[in-house]
Write a protein that holds these residues in place. Sequence first.
Motif, PDB file in Angstrom:
ATOM      1  N   ASP A  68      75.255  26.293 -18.370  1.00  0.00           N
ATOM      2  CA  ASP A  68      74.683  26.973 -17.641  1.00  0.00           C
ATOM      3  C   ASP A  68      75.880  28.494 -17.485  1.00  0.00           C
ATOM      4  OD1 ASP A  68      72.207  28.514 -16.123  1.00  0.00           O
ATOM      5  OD2 ASP A  68      73.323  27.232 -14.656  1.00  0.00           O
ATOM      6  N   SER A  69      75.868  29.826 -17.949  1.00  0.00           N
ATOM      7  CA  SER A  69      76.608  30.633 -18.208  1.00  0.00           C
ATOM      8  C   SER A  69      75.914  31.526 -16.684  1.00  0.00           C
ATOM      9  CB  SER A  69      77.064  31.251 -19.040  1.00  0.00           C
ATOM     10  OG  SER A  69      76.798  30.709 -20.160  1.00  0.00           O
ATOM     11  N   HIS A  70      77.063  31.959 -15.911  1.00  0.00           N
ATOM     12  CA  HIS A  70      76.913  32.848 -14.808  1.00  0.00           C
ATOM     13  C   HIS A  70      78.105  33.512 -14.215  1.00  0.00           C
ATOM     14  CE1 HIS A  70      73.106  30.508 -13.285  1.00  0.00           C
ATOM     15  NE2 HIS A  70      73.347  29.559 -13.384  1.00  0.00           N
ATOM     16  N   PHE A  71      78.463  34.427 -16.059  1.00  0.00           N
ATOM     17  CA  PHE A  71      79.552  35.192 -15.433  1.00  0.00           C
ATOM     18  C   PHE A  71      79.773  35.890 -14.897  1.00  0.00           C
ATOM     19  CE2 PHE A  71      80.156  31.900 -19.728  1.00  0.00           C
ATOM     20  CZ  PHE A  71      80.447  31.231 -18.624  1.00  0.00           C
ATOM     21  N   HIS A  72      78.161  36.906 -15.273  1.00  0.00           N
ATOM     22  CA  HIS A  72      77.945  38.247 -14.965  1.00  0.00           C
ATOM     23  C   HIS A  72      76.927  38.659 -13.975  1.00  0.00           C
ATOM     24  CE1 HIS A  72      80.743  38.495 -18.921  1.00  0.00           C
ATOM     25  NE2 HIS A  72      80.015  37.667 -19.584  1.00  0.00           N
ATOM     26  N   GLN A  73      77.209  39.368 -12.926  1.00  0.00           N
ATOM     27  CA  GLN A  73      76.286  39.475 -11.740  1.00  0.00           C
ATOM     28  C   GLN A  73      75.212  40.639 -12.176  1.00  0.00           C
ATOM     29  OE1 GLN A  73      76.293  37.926  -9.046  1.00  0.00           O
ATOM     30  NE2 GLN A  73      74.262  38.811  -8.387  1.00  0.00           N
ATOM     31  N   GLU A  74      75.310  40.932 -12.534  1.00  0.00           N
ATOM     32  CA  GLU A  74      74.454  42.215 -13.392  1.00  0.00           C
ATOM     33  C   GLU A  74      73.060  41.442 -14.489  1.00  0.00           C
ATOM     34  OE1 GLU A  74      76.841  43.334 -16.899  1.00  0.00           O
ATOM     35  OE2 GLU A  74      76.884  42.713 -14.423  1.00  0.00           O
ATOM     36  N   LEU A  75      73.465  40.476 -14.223  1.00  0.00           N
ATOM     37  CA  LEU A  75      72.755  40.030 -15.521  1.00  0.00           C
ATOM     38  C   LEU A  75      71.887  38.465 -14.645  1.00  0.00           C
ATOM     39  CD1 LEU A  75      74.657  38.984 -19.517  1.00  0.00           C
ATOM     40  CD2 LEU A  75      72.821  40.699 -18.131  1.00  0.00           C
ATOM     41  N   GLU A  76      71.927  38.034 -14.115  1.00  0.00           N
ATOM     42  CA  GLU A  76      71.471  37.046 -13.078  1.00  0.00           C
ATOM     43  C   GLU A  76      70.276  37.572 -12.107  1.00  0.00           C
ATOM     44  OE1 GLU A  76      72.440  34.135 -11.916  1.00  0.00           O
ATOM     45  OE2 GLU A  76      74.543  34.247 -12.780  1.00  0.00           O
ATOM     46  N   PRO A  77      69.463  37.190 -12.261  1.00  0.00           N
ATOM     47  CA  PRO A  77      67.750  36.833 -11.905  1.00  0.00           C
ATOM     48  C   PRO A  77      67.302  37.374 -10.900  1.00  0.00           C
ATOM     49  CG  PRO A  77      68.520  34.885 -12.539  1.00  0.00           C
ATOM     50  CD  PRO A  77      69.642  35.140 -12.552  1.00  0.00           C
ATOM     51  N   GLU A  78      66.331  38.095 -10.322  1.00  0.00           N
ATOM     52  CA  GLU A  78      66.279  38.380  -8.871  1.00  0.00           C
ATOM     53  C   GLU A  78      64.758  37.124  -9.034  1.00  0.00           C
ATOM     54  OE1 GLU A  78      64.689  39.242  -5.613  1.00  0.00           O
ATOM     55  OE2 GLU A  78      63.302  40.054  -7.601  1.00  0.00           O
ATOM     56  N   PRO A  79      64.833  36.290  -8.207  1.00  0.00           N
ATOM     57  CA  PRO A  79      63.308  35.616  -8.219  1.00  0.00           C
ATOM     58  C   PRO A  79      62.234  35.804  -8.318  1.00  0.00           C
ATOM     59  CG  PRO A  79      65.387  34.782  -7.116  1.00  0.00           C
ATOM     60  CD  PRO A  79      66.021  35.680  -7.400  1.00  0.00           C
ATOM     61  N   GLU A  80      62.202  36.810  -7.379  1.00  0.00           N
ATOM     62  CA  GLU A  80      61.003  37.318  -7.659  1.00  0.00           C
ATOM     63  C   GLU A  80      60.235  37.977  -8.238  1.00  0.00           C
ATOM     64  OE1 GLU A  80      58.053  36.676  -5.264  1.00  0.00           O
ATOM     65  OE2 GLU A  80      60.013  35.146  -3.831  1.00  0.00           O
ATOM     66  N   SER A  81      60.825  38.709  -9.682  1.00  0.00           N
ATOM     67  CA  SER A  81      60.492  39.355 -11.132  1.00  0.00           C
ATOM     68  C   SER A  81      60.909  38.228 -11.950  1.00  0.00           C
ATOM     69  CB  SER A  81      61.595  40.288 -10.749  1.00  0.00           C
ATOM     70  OG  SER A  81      61.829  41.726  -9.955  1.00  0.00           O
ATOM     71  N   ALA A  82      61.582  37.466 -11.403  1.00  0.00           N
ATOM     72  CA  ALA A  82      61.721  36.356 -12.993  1.00  0.00           C
ATOM     73  C   ALA A  82      60.701  36.020 -12.901  1.00  0.00           C
ATOM     74  CB  ALA A  82      62.982  35.727 -12.923  1.00  0.00           C
ATOM     75  N   LYS A  83      60.172  34.965 -11.881  1.00  0.00           N
ATOM     76  CA  LYS A  83      59.481  34.356 -11.266  1.00  0.00           C
ATOM     77  C   LYS A  83      58.245  35.225 -10.712  1.00  0.00           C
ATOM     78  CE  LYS A  83      59.017  29.259 -11.084  1.00  0.00           C
ATOM     79  NZ  LYS A  83      59.356  28.307 -10.484  1.00  0.00           N
ATOM     80  N   PRO A  84      57.637  35.586 -10.709  1.00  0.00           N
ATOM     81  CA  PRO A  84      56.318  36.388 -10.323  1.00  0.00           C
ATOM     82  C   PRO A  84      55.435  35.681 -10.083  1.00  0.00           C
ATOM     83  CG  PRO A  84      56.266  37.769 -12.145  1.00  0.00           C
ATOM     84  CD  PRO A  84      57.207  36.047 -12.164  1.00  0.00           C
ATOM     85  N   LYS A  85      54.615  36.482  -8.631  1.00  0.00           N
ATOM     86  CA  LYS A  85      53.444  35.873  -7.944  1.00  0.00           C
ATOM     87  C   LYS A  85      52.455  36.844  -8.751  1.00  0.00           C
ATOM     88  CE  LYS A  85      54.601  35.473  -3.366  1.00  0.00           C
ATOM     89  NZ  LYS A  85      54.754  35.256  -1.523  1.00  0.00           N
ATOM     90  N   LEU A  86      51.089  35.536  -9.473  1.00  0.00           N
ATOM     91  CA  LEU A  86      50.727  36.603 -10.599  1.00  0.00           C
ATOM     92  C   LEU A  86      49.729  37.058  -9.876  1.00  0.00           C
ATOM     93  CD1 LEU A  86      49.716  33.121 -12.738  1.00  0.00           C
ATOM     94  CD2 LEU A  86      50.976  35.484 -13.393  1.00  0.00           C
ATOM     95  N   LYS A  87      48.670  36.593  -8.817  1.00  0.00           N
ATOM     96  CA  LYS A  87      47.995  37.801  -8.007  1.00  0.00           C
ATOM     97  C   LYS A  87      47.867  39.683  -7.956  1.00  0.00           C
ATOM     98  CE  LYS A  87      46.423  34.851  -5.688  1.00  0.00           C
ATOM     99  NZ  LYS A  87      45.714  33.605  -3.923  1.00  0.00           N
ATOM    100  N   PRO A  88      49.152  39.479  -7.683  1.00  0.00           N
ATOM    101  CA  PRO A  88      49.873  40.931  -7.162  1.00  0.00           C
ATOM    102  C   PRO A  88      50.054  41.763  -8.757  1.00  0.00           C
ATOM    103  CG  PRO A  88      51.482  39.181  -5.731  1.00  0.00           C
ATOM    104  CD  PRO A  88      50.185  38.881  -6.495  1.00  0.00           C
ATOM    105  N   MET A  89      50.149  41.600  -9.532  1.00  0.00           N
ATOM    106  CA  MET A  89      51.027  41.242 -10.427  1.00  0.00           C
ATOM    107  C   MET A  89      49.583  42.422 -11.737  1.00  0.00           C
ATOM    108  SD  MET A  89      53.675  39.232 -13.332  1.00  0.00           S
ATOM    109  CE  MET A  89      53.188  40.894 -14.239  1.00  0.00           C
TER     110      MET A  89
END
Length: 378
Positions: free
Chosen positions: A254-275
């Motif tokens: 589990d490689s967490h080396f680069h901050q810009e590659l870290e997920p923004e949880p609400e975008s990476a796992k978004p709520k379906l209805k608002p989409m």
Amino acid sequence: MQVAQLKEDIQSYAKEIGIDKIGFTTADVFTELKERLRRQQELQYQSGFEKGSIEERTEPKRLLPEAKSIISIAVAYPQKMHDAPRSTKEERRGIFARASWGIDYHVALRERLNKLSEYIQTKYPDAVNKIMVDTGELSDRAVAERSGIGFSGKNTSIITPEFGSFVYLGEMITNIPFIPDSPVEESCGDCTICMDACPTGALVQGGQLNAQRCIAFLTQTKDFLPDEFRSKIGNRIYGCDTCQQVCPYNRGIDSHFHQELEPEPESAKPKLKPMLHLSNKEFKEKFGYMSGSWRGKKPLQRNALIAIGHYKDKSAIEDLIKVMNNDPRPVIRGTAAWSLGKIGSPKAYEAIISAMEKETDSQVLFEMEKGLSFQKQS
């Protein structure tokens, strides 16, 4: 400057700018790949996203006539999301593949390769370099394999000894005659876990992919999704990680080396209805920085509709009715009707019947009939 010393300097500088692994190979023709690509073409296994002719994709000197070497880079990205939001009955969520969690990797790798090219230029003023990340003609995987970055797995990913297969790849063709590195000698052996786990049987044999059946490809298409794949997609909004998740080489990595590659949880796992109701502006603001946004919002909204049907989410019925009645895009209206049918409540069926009275698009009407057919089956 001696080329051997330059290579060492480049290796050191690469680490400073966030390149996790670097390898060097010749600019010779990729003969074996050429045959594989011809076979892919014959079998019609291509995705259609490939760039260039088979010759351009396998002969570096067609892209840079003075080419002597290719530098391959790998940047590792996370496999697990910290503080991932939970999907609930009231708020179901979709998921983006890990390769799309952080900032668009094309941007991240191109930035690193540009810095590397500028550095090489200061050390070797006569250098001529051509940079590519994914969208170029060359096969990133073939270059990485020959450069010693990793070996090509049966899941068609490059598997590195250090970071598994969760790595982004890019390359630079150059006129500098570097001494090539040796390929990695590991292999998958008799293991077929990824092939057995593939939801659609897209891995037809070790190292060969039928892209037309691959969920990662299918989530990027813009038309109606063929019926046989709708139940396989689950809650995937973009991409598919199954063949990587099951790979033994990825266990414990589990490689967490680069901050810009870290997920923004609400975008990476978004709520379906608002989409379902995003304007173009809202879509760009929420998802535009991710590589998974490159095809626009339509395929992702279609996949969200399928995911809602997969969940049989009754709390989404009003949202689906609104989309079915008002969205100008036939694929979205039709998929909303299909999803209403999958949910299967009397209100959903009544809404489909009512919408059919004013619907004029034949494909949408066909999807509405499909939605109603689920009532007869239940």
